[in-house]
Design an enzyme around this catalytic site. Structure first.
Site, mmCIF file in Angstrom:
data_model
loop_
_atom_site.group_PDB
_atom_site.id
_atom_site.type_symbol
_atom_site.label_atom_id
_atom_site.label_comp_id
_atom_site.label_asym_id
_atom_site.label_seq_id
_atom_site.Cartn_x
_atom_site.Cartn_y
_atom_site.Cartn_z
ATOM 1 N N ARG A 232 -11.841 4.690 1.989
ATOM 2 C CA ARG A 232 -12.312 5.724 1.066
ATOM 3 C C ARG A 232 -13.828 5.861 1.157
ATOM 4 O O ARG A 232 -14.544 4.843 1.223
ATOM 5 C CB ARG A 232 -11.966 5.366 -0.389
ATOM 6 C CG ARG A 232 -10.563 5.820 -0.794
ATOM 7 C CD ARG A 232 -10.465 7.349 -0.855
ATOM 8 N NE ARG A 232 -9.129 7.829 -1.105
ATOM 9 C CZ ARG A 232 -8.198 8.111 -0.193
ATOM 10 N NH1 ARG A 232 -8.449 7.918 1.102
ATOM 11 N NH2 ARG A 232 -7.034 8.585 -0.533
ATOM 12 N N GLU A 261 -16.544 15.050 0.966
ATOM 13 C CA GLU A 261 -15.801 15.662 2.070
ATOM 14 C C GLU A 261 -15.609 17.130 1.754
ATOM 15 O O GLU A 261 -15.358 17.465 0.584
ATOM 16 C CB GLU A 261 -14.439 14.965 2.238
ATOM 17 C CG GLU A 261 -14.598 13.506 2.665
ATOM 18 C CD GLU A 261 -13.261 12.751 2.777
ATOM 19 O OE1 GLU A 261 -12.206 13.405 2.732
ATOM 20 O OE2 GLU A 261 -13.280 11.532 2.892
ATOM 21 N N HIS A 280 -11.165 12.619 8.084
ATOM 22 C CA HIS A 280 -10.106 12.048 7.238
ATOM 23 C C HIS A 280 -8.728 12.204 7.920
ATOM 24 O O HIS A 280 -7.820 12.853 7.393
ATOM 25 C CB HIS A 280 -10.109 12.725 5.852
ATOM 26 C CG HIS A 280 -9.479 11.871 4.781
ATOM 27 N ND1 HIS A 280 -9.954 11.839 3.500
ATOM 28 C CD2 HIS A 280 -8.415 11.025 4.799
ATOM 29 C CE1 HIS A 280 -9.206 11.023 2.776
ATOM 30 N NE2 HIS A 280 -8.271 10.510 3.543
HETATM 31 P P1 NAD Z 1 -3.338 -1.595 -0.832
HETATM 32 O O1 NAD Z 1 -3.324 -1.378 -2.301
HETATM 33 O O2 NAD Z 1 -2.112 -2.074 -0.159
HETATM 34 O O3 NAD Z 1 -4.508 -2.606 -0.472
HETATM 35 C C1 NAD Z 1 -5.770 -2.609 -1.081
HETATM 36 C C2 NAD Z 1 -6.241 -4.044 -1.137
HETATM 37 O O4 NAD Z 1 -7.583 -4.027 -1.605
HETATM 38 C C3 NAD Z 1 -5.432 -4.904 -2.106
HETATM 39 O O5 NAD Z 1 -4.913 -6.031 -1.437
HETATM 40 C C4 NAD Z 1 -6.444 -5.310 -3.156
HETATM 41 O O6 NAD Z 1 -6.240 -6.623 -3.639
HETATM 42 C C5 NAD Z 1 -7.754 -5.203 -2.394
HETATM 43 N N1 NAD Z 1 -8.912 -5.060 -3.244
HETATM 44 C C6 NAD Z 1 -9.020 -4.359 -4.401
HETATM 45 N N2 NAD Z 1 -10.273 -4.501 -4.898
HETATM 46 C C7 NAD Z 1 -10.932 -5.302 -4.022
HETATM 47 C C8 NAD Z 1 -12.258 -5.803 -3.987
HETATM 48 N N3 NAD Z 1 -13.143 -5.520 -4.969
HETATM 49 N N4 NAD Z 1 -12.610 -6.576 -2.961
HETATM 50 C C9 NAD Z 1 -11.726 -6.876 -1.972
HETATM 51 N N5 NAD Z 1 -10.452 -6.441 -1.958
HETATM 52 C C10 NAD Z 1 -10.077 -5.666 -2.975
HETATM 53 O O7 NAD Z 1 -3.841 -0.233 -0.205
HETATM 54 P P2 NAD Z 1 -3.616 0.287 1.280
HETATM 55 O O8 NAD Z 1 -2.371 1.083 1.343
HETATM 56 O O9 NAD Z 1 -3.828 -0.828 2.219
HETATM 57 O O10 NAD Z 1 -4.839 1.340 1.377
HETATM 58 C C11 NAD Z 1 -6.158 0.866 1.531
HETATM 59 C C12 NAD Z 1 -7.143 2.027 1.462
HETATM 60 O O11 NAD Z 1 -6.899 2.952 2.517
HETATM 61 C C13 NAD Z 1 -7.067 2.846 0.184
HETATM 62 O O12 NAD Z 1 -8.375 3.172 -0.209
HETATM 63 C C14 NAD Z 1 -6.347 4.113 0.617
HETATM 64 O O13 NAD Z 1 -6.632 5.208 -0.201
HETATM 65 C C15 NAD Z 1 -6.903 4.278 2.008
HETATM 66 N N6 NAD Z 1 -6.131 5.121 2.920
HETATM 67 C C16 NAD Z 1 -6.810 5.972 3.725
HETATM 68 C C17 NAD Z 1 -6.133 6.736 4.628
HETATM 69 C C18 NAD Z 1 -6.866 7.716 5.484
HETATM 70 O O14 NAD Z 1 -6.355 8.783 5.740
HETATM 71 N N7 NAD Z 1 -8.030 7.392 5.957
HETATM 72 C C19 NAD Z 1 -4.738 6.646 4.717
HETATM 73 C C20 NAD Z 1 -4.069 5.758 3.901
HETATM 74 C C21 NAD Z 1 -4.780 4.977 3.006
HETATM 75 C C1 MLT Z 2 -4.161 8.589 1.570
HETATM 76 O O1 MLT Z 2 -4.769 8.200 0.570
HETATM 77 O O2 MLT Z 2 -2.927 8.514 1.680
HETATM 78 C C2 MLT Z 2 -4.938 9.116 2.704
HETATM 79 O O3 MLT Z 2 -6.259 9.286 2.394
HETATM 80 C C3 MLT Z 2 -4.326 10.260 3.433
HETATM 81 C C4 MLT Z 2 -4.321 11.583 2.734
HETATM 82 O O4 MLT Z 2 -5.270 11.940 2.059
HETATM 83 O O5 MLT Z 2 -3.307 12.280 2.824
#
Ligand code: NAD
Ligand code: MLT
Length: 528
Positions: A232, A261, A280
Site C-alpha cells: 500500500r 494514485e 498498481h
Molecule cells: P495479510 O493481512 O494476510 O497480512 C498482513 C500482515 O501484516 C499480517 O500478518 C499482520 O500481522 C502484519 N502487520 C500488521 N501490522 C504490522 C506492523 N505494524 N508491522 C509488521 N507487520 C504488521 O494481508 P495480505 O493479503 O498479505 O496483504 C498485504 C498487503 O498487500 C495489504 O496492504 C494489501 O492491501 C496489499 N495488496 C496489494 C495488492 C496490489 O495490487 N499491489 C494486491 C493484494 C494485496
Molecule cells: C487489493 O487490495 O486487493 C489490491 O490492491 C488489488 C486491487 O486494488 O484490486
C-alpha cells in the site's frame, strides 16, 4: 426484488454468480461520478467494488437499504469501514484470491530491480545496445527483509528461499513455529532493515505502518539496499525514499502502489533510472480478478440470503468449524435478548452474559453481538444488526460483560443473561435441547422449561387456587388460544411466575384486565 450494484469492472464471472440468485436485479455500472453513484445506490441492497469507487459516509447515508459492501480484493482503504459499521452495513473483502498474483508481482519487481530489466528493455527498444550499464546483482545469498508476514509476505518468503536467499521476517503476529516452517529468521524491525540487501513491505496501511520506512529508517539501512512496495502507498515515505536514492543509501526501488494514485509526472520518484514503477498491478492477472470476483460475489450472496459468511472486516470472523458449532445458538442468543428486554421495566444499563458448559470454551463474541442485537431489537427493530449492535449499545451507555463458567451445573451448554436497569434486574437463561430448539429454562431464579418463540404472556402472581383458570378465561374470552403453559414457584402459596405460549400477540387492554385480577402483580405480553 433486491438490487445489487457492481462497479469498477469486476470480472463477469462474479457478475454471473450474482445473476443466479433468485429475485435479484444486478446492475453493472463502471466509472460512475460521485453524483451518479449516490443516485444509483439509493435503492441498492448490495454494492460490489474494487479500489476505484470511494464508498464514504455520503454513500451510506444515501443508501438506506444497503446491507453489504463487497470489495473484490484485500485492501478496504477506499471504504469508510467505521461509517459502514455505524450504518449497520457489512463490509466484506476477498483476501485470498489475489495473494499469489501479488506475491509473483513482488518477485518480478525484485528480479527486475536486481537485473535492470525495464531499463535495459527500454534501451534496446530505443535502438541501443549497452551491456555495461546494466550489470546487476544475484539474489542467491542475499538477505531479504519481509515486513509483514501475512498471506502475501509468506508467499514472497517461500519464493525467496527457493532462490537461495536468507529471509528475515518482521511481523508482530509471526509465531516462532510459522517462521521456522517458512525458513524465515524472526527479527525486530530495526535488525531486519539494518541487515537486508532487499526490503519488501507487505503490511496493511494503518496508523502504525504509515511511513514504516521513513528518513530515520533509511538512515539505518545497509548502503546499496533495494526497496520494494507492492502493498500500500504510504507504508514508505516516498519523499524520504527519493532523498535516500539521491544520497546513494538506496541503490534502487520498485513500487506498485503510491500515497496518491495515479502518480503525477512531478512525483519525486518519476524519471529516475534506478526506480521501477507499475500502476498498481499486483492483482492484475486474469486468475486473481476471477478469484476475487467469484469469492466476493458468493459472500455477498450469502449475506443477502441470511446465511453465515466469512471475511467480514467489521465483524469478528468465524471459521467454518466455529460457524457450524455455534450457529444453533444464534437463535437462542437473539431470543434470550428479546425476551429479557421485554421483561425489563426500563432501559438496560448493564448486561452480563454468562456462557456455561461447552460454550465457555468457544469464542462467543459473535453470540454476544447476537444477544445485544436481540436486546435492542424491541426498541430499534431493523435498525439494529450484527454489525452495529455493539456500537449502538456503547452509544446508549449499556455496559456489556462476558463471563465464562467452564462447569455447567445442569446443562451441557447454557446462556444466562443478567440485565440491570433503572429499577431492578432481570435474569433469564436458555439452552438448546436436541430436536426441541431453543428453550428458556430460568426466569429470575425460577426453573421453567418453555420454547422461546412467538407470542407469550408472562405473569408474576400469587400461587393460589383458581389463578390459572381466571387467566385462561380472560384469554379465552378474547379469542386467544393457549398453546403451552409453564409455571414456576419457590414455595406453595408464595410468589409464582407463569409463561403462556399463545397463538397471537396479547393486546394492551387485556394486560390491564389481567392485572386488575387480585393476586396478579405483573402481566406482560412478549413477542419474539
Ligand atoms: P495479510 O493481512 O494476510 O497480512 C498482513 C500482515 O501484516 C499480517 O500478518 C499482520 O500481522 C502484519 N502487520 C500488521 N501490522 C504490522 C506492523 N505494524 N508491522 C509488521 N507487520 C504488521 O494481508 P495480505 O493479503 O498479505 O496483504 C498485504 C498487503 O498487500 C495489504 O496492504 C494489501 O492491501 C496489499 N495488496 C496489494 C495488492 C496490489 O495490487 N499491489 C494486491 C493484494 C494485496
Ligand atoms: C487489493 O487490495 O486487493 C489490491 O490492491 C488489488 C486491487 O486494488 O484490486
Amino acid at each position: 426484488m433486491m438490487k445489487i450494484l457492481v462497479t469498477d469492472g469486476i470480472s463477469q464471472l462474479g457478475v454471473e454468480k450474482l445473476q443466479k440468485l433468485e429475485d435479484v436485479e444486478v446492475v453493472v455500472r463502471n466509472d460512475l461520478s460521485t453524483e451518479q453513484l449516490l443516485a444509483e445506490v439509493a435503492d441498492c441492497d448490495a454494492l460490489l467494488v474494487r479500489s476505484q469507487t470511494k464508498v464514504q459516509e455520503t454513500v451510506f447515508a444515501a443508501a438506506k437499504r444497503l446491507k453489504v459492501v463487497g470489495r473484490a480484493g484485500v485492501g478496504v482503504d477506499n471504504i469508510d469501514v467505521a461509517a459502514a459499521t455505524r450504518h449497520g452495513v457489512v463490509v466484506l473483502n476477498a483476501p485470498d484470491g489475489n495473494t499469489i498474483s501479488a506475491a509473483e508481482h513482488t518477485f518480478a519487481m525484485m528480479i527486475a530491480l536486481a537485473r535492470h530489466i525495464p531499463q535495459a528493455n527500454a534501451t534496446v527498444q530505443g535502438g541501443g545496445w549497452d551491456r555495461k550499464r546494466f550489470v546487476g546483482v544475484e539474489l542467491q545469498d542475499k538477505t531479504l527483509a519481509v515486513l509483514g508476514m501475512g498471506r502475501i509476505g509468506s508467499e514472497v518468503a517461500k519464493r525467496a528461499r527457493v532462490f537461495g536467499m536468507r529471509v528475515l521476517g518482521y511481523d508482530p503476529f509471526l509465531t516462532a513455529d510459522r517462521a521456522k516452517s517458512l525458513g524465515v529468521e524472526q527479527k525486530s524491525l530495526e535488525d531486519a532493515i539494518a541487515e537486508a540487501d532487499f526490503i519488501t513491505v507487505h503490511t496493511p496501511l494503518t496508523k502504525e505502518t504509515h511511513h514504516l520506512l521513513s528518513a530515520a529508517a533509511f538512515a539505518t539501512m545497509k548502503p546499496g539496499v533495494r526497496i520494494i512496495n507492492c502493498a500500500r502507498g504510504g507504508i514508505i515515505d516516498e519523499t524520504a525514499l527519493a532523498a535516500a536514492l539521491d544520497a546513494g543509501t538506496v541503490a534502487g526501488a520498485a513500487l506498485d502502489v503510491f500515497e496518491h494514485e495515479p502518480v503525477e509526472s512531478t512525483h519525486p520518484l518519476v524519471g529516475r533510472s534506478n526506480v521501477i514503477l507499475t500502476p498498481h498491478l499486483g492483482a492484475s492477472t486474469v486468475e486473481a480478478q476471477v478469484n476475487v470476483a467469484i469469492d466476493v460475489a458468493e459472500e455477498v450472496g450469502r449475506v443477502l440470503l441470511g446465511l453465515p459468511f466469512r471475511n467480514a472486516v467489521n465483524l469478528p470472523s468465524l471459521s467454518a468449524e466455529q460457524t457450524q458449532e455455534l450457529s444453533p445458538y444464534f437463535s437462542l442468543a437473539e431470543q434470550l435478548g428479546r425476551f429479557a428486554a421485554q421483561l425489563a421495566t426500563g432501559a438496560p444499563d448493564d448486561v452480563e452474559i454468562v456462557y456455561s458448559g461447552g460454550l465457555a470454551h468457544q469464542d462467543a463474541s459473535f453470540l454476544t453481538r447476537t444477544v445485544i442485537k436481540g436486546l435492542l431489537w424491541y426498541r430499534y427493530q431493523d435498525e439494529v444488526n450484527y454489525v452495529n449492535a455493539p456500537l449502538m449499545a456503547d452509544s446508549l451507555g449499556i455496559r456489556v460483560r462476558e463471563v465464562r463458567e467452564a462447569k455447567g451445573k445442569v446443562f451441557t451448554n447454557l446462556i444466562s443473561l443478567k440485565l440491570a436497569h433503572g429499577s431492578g434486574t432481570v435474569r433469564v437463561a436458555g439452552t438448546l435441547y436436541n430436536g426441541f430448539g431453543p428453550r428458556i429454562v430460568e426466569v429470575d431464579g425460577y426453573a421453567v422449561d418453555a420454547p422461546i418463540e412467538g407470542s407469550m404472556l408472562f405473569t408474576r402472581h400469587t400461587d393460589q387456587p383458581g389463578m390459572i383458570g381466571r387467566m385462561g378465561t380472560i384469554l379465552g374470552d378474547a379469542g386467544i388460544n393457549i398453546a403451552g403453559m409453564q409455571v414456576g414457584r419457590r414455595e406453595s402459596g408464595g410468589e409464582a411466575i407463569m409463561i403462556l405460549s399463545v397463538d397471537k400477540p396479547i393486546p394492551k387492554e387485556l394486560l390491564a384486565e389481567l392485572t386488575a385480577v387480585g393476586g396478579i402483580r405483573v402481566a406482560r405480553g412478549i413477542d419474539l
